[in-house]
Design a protein around this motif. Structure first.
Motif, PDB file in Angstrom:
ATOM      1  N   PRO A 118       0.807  -1.234   0.000  1.00 59.80           N
ATOM      2  CA  PRO A 118       0.000   0.000   0.000  1.00 59.80           C
ATOM      3  C   PRO A 118       0.832   1.271   0.000  1.00 59.80           C
ATOM      4  N   ARG A 119       2.171   1.142   0.007  1.00 57.88           N
ATOM      5  CA  ARG A 119       3.016   2.327   0.043  1.00 57.88           C
ATOM      6  C   ARG A 119       2.738   3.245  -1.143  1.00 57.88           C
ATOM      7  N   LEU A 120       2.495   2.666  -2.315  1.00 52.28           N
ATOM      8  CA  LEU A 120       2.230   3.461  -3.501  1.00 52.28           C
ATOM      9  C   LEU A 120       1.048   4.391  -3.283  1.00 52.28           C
ATOM     10  N   TYR A 121      -0.063   3.860  -2.752  1.00 51.15           N
ATOM     11  CA  TYR A 121      -1.283   4.650  -2.609  1.00 51.15           C
ATOM     12  C   TYR A 121      -1.114   5.729  -1.544  1.00 51.15           C
ATOM     13  N   HIS A 122      -0.352   5.426  -0.506  1.00 50.21           N
ATOM     14  CA  HIS A 122      -0.041   6.423   0.518  1.00 50.21           C
ATOM     15  C   HIS A 122       0.729   7.587  -0.098  1.00 50.21           C
ATOM     16  N   VAL A 123       1.735   7.267  -0.919  1.00 51.42           N
ATOM     17  CA  VAL A 123       2.556   8.304  -1.542  1.00 51.42           C
ATOM     18  C   VAL A 123       1.732   9.114  -2.544  1.00 51.42           C
ATOM     19  N   LEU A 124       0.935   8.434  -3.361  1.00 50.29           N
ATOM     20  CA  LEU A 124       0.142   9.150  -4.368  1.00 50.29           C
ATOM     21  C   LEU A 124      -0.877  10.075  -3.725  1.00 50.29           C
TER      22      LEU A 124
END
Length: 344
Positions: free
Chosen positions: A257-263
């Protein structure tokens, strides 16, 4: 072309309509290309007299000519596929070399089998004691995907006073002068041709890191770079490419889920950047940020398979030492920490 006997390294300069740059920089490339290396000018479908100039003035310099312009990334991909040298150097056509610039990189590659790429120290051609924007003393990215360098954070450029004189591991190596093992370059797929320009070397470096390879900065290797040859710093097109390609790179390489947190954070931060451009009376730059997000959302679906492959082949997630866990914006603008040595 095949390697000249005894030559293990290809110094590859991609040229497109660069007659003036060839006149200016070719003497430096010839003078400082050591005996173990072959200087090769790859002409990317030029429509000026670049090739005729090379043939009449420098017939001894090896050339590889394409019939069409493949662009920066795909041009290098085609060249490196065709040139069977164990080590290749991607050298910008607006860069000048110095004596012994390959000595330390070759020593580091010889000493460390897991090191596959080296970046020299990149200094400004017109201000030789100052680091140059595109690479400085080696690159990193912060927790939200913003790239920066030792010696250069945003528009703050340090003078080279020996503060980064030790070889260290870096996250990304500049495309202004990238020394890389050909086998590793081809293994990870080379440069992403769809990026067109900007941040393609960071994306390549991410894939190399993820496969368990390492990238180092060689401080005593000095290359001087003009920079801004493709697009000026004031170009809205450059703003568009930097923001769009950065978002695509995050999508290609960050796991959920790191991607969605960053986006989620980037929606806020990039909107803020657009407002700053607007308030500074640069509406075309503000629009370029919004267009970059639109371009990312439209293009993202084409990268699903690439993203899946990258995540499957990731064996070594980047350590916090090279993929920084903090916000560069916070430290630079709020805490006023403007140099790399001031950062955590």
């Amino acid at each position: 072309m095949h390697p000249t006997q005894g030559k293990e390294i290809a110094v590859i300069v991609l040229n497109w309509n660069g007659r003036a740059l060839l006149e200016q920089f070719l003497p430096s490339w010839i003078e400082h290309t050591p005996d173990c290396a072959e200087l090769i000018i790859v002409d990317n479908g030029s429509t000026d007299d670049s090739v005729a100039f090379l043939q009449s003035h420098y017939p001894e310099v090896a050339t590889l000519c394409f019939q069409e312009n493949y662009g920066y990334a795909e041009g290098y991909n085609h060249a490196i596929q065709a040139l069977d040298y164990p080590i290749v150097v991607l050298l910008n056509s607006d860069a000048s070399l110095s004596a012994g610039w390959l000595d330390e990189p070759l020593r580091l590659l010889g000493e460390h089998s897991d090191v596959v790429a080296i970046q020299p120290t990149i200094r400004a051609y017109h201000e030789p004691s100052r680091y140059e924007y595109a690479g400085a003393a080696g690159g990193y990215i912060d927790a939200f995907g913003y790239p920066f360098c030792r010696g250069r954070i945003f528009d703050t450029l340090e003078y080279d006073e020996g503060q980064y004189a030790t070889p260290v591991e870096i996250f990304w190596a500049s495309g202004a002068c990238l020394i890389v093992r050909r086998s590793a370059y081809l293994e990870v797929g080379g440069l992403d041709r769809d990026f067109f320009a900007h941040q393609e070397e960071i994306d390549l470096s991410w894939r190399l890191n993820a496969r368990g390879y390492r990238i180092l900065h060689a401080p005593s290797s000095i290359v001087y770079h003009v920079g801004g040859g493709t697009l000026s710093a004031e170009s809205p097109r450059k703003v568009f490419l930097n923001f769009r390609n950065n978002l695509l790179m995050l999508y290609k390489n960050l796991p959920a889920p790191r991607l969605y947190h960053v986006l989620l954070w980037r929606v806020f931060l990039d909107t803020l950047a657009s407002l700053v451009y607007l308030l500074s009376l640069r509406p075309r730059h503000a629009l370029a940020v919004l267009r970059a997000w639109r371009g990312f959302l439209v293009t993202r679906g084409e990268y699903e398979a690439v993203r899946g492959e990258n995540l499957r082949r990731t064996t070594t997630p980047p350590s916090p030492a090279i993929l920084k866990p903090y916000s560069l914006l916070w430290h630079y603008y709020i805490l006023r920490q403007r140099t790399y040595s001031q950062l955590p």
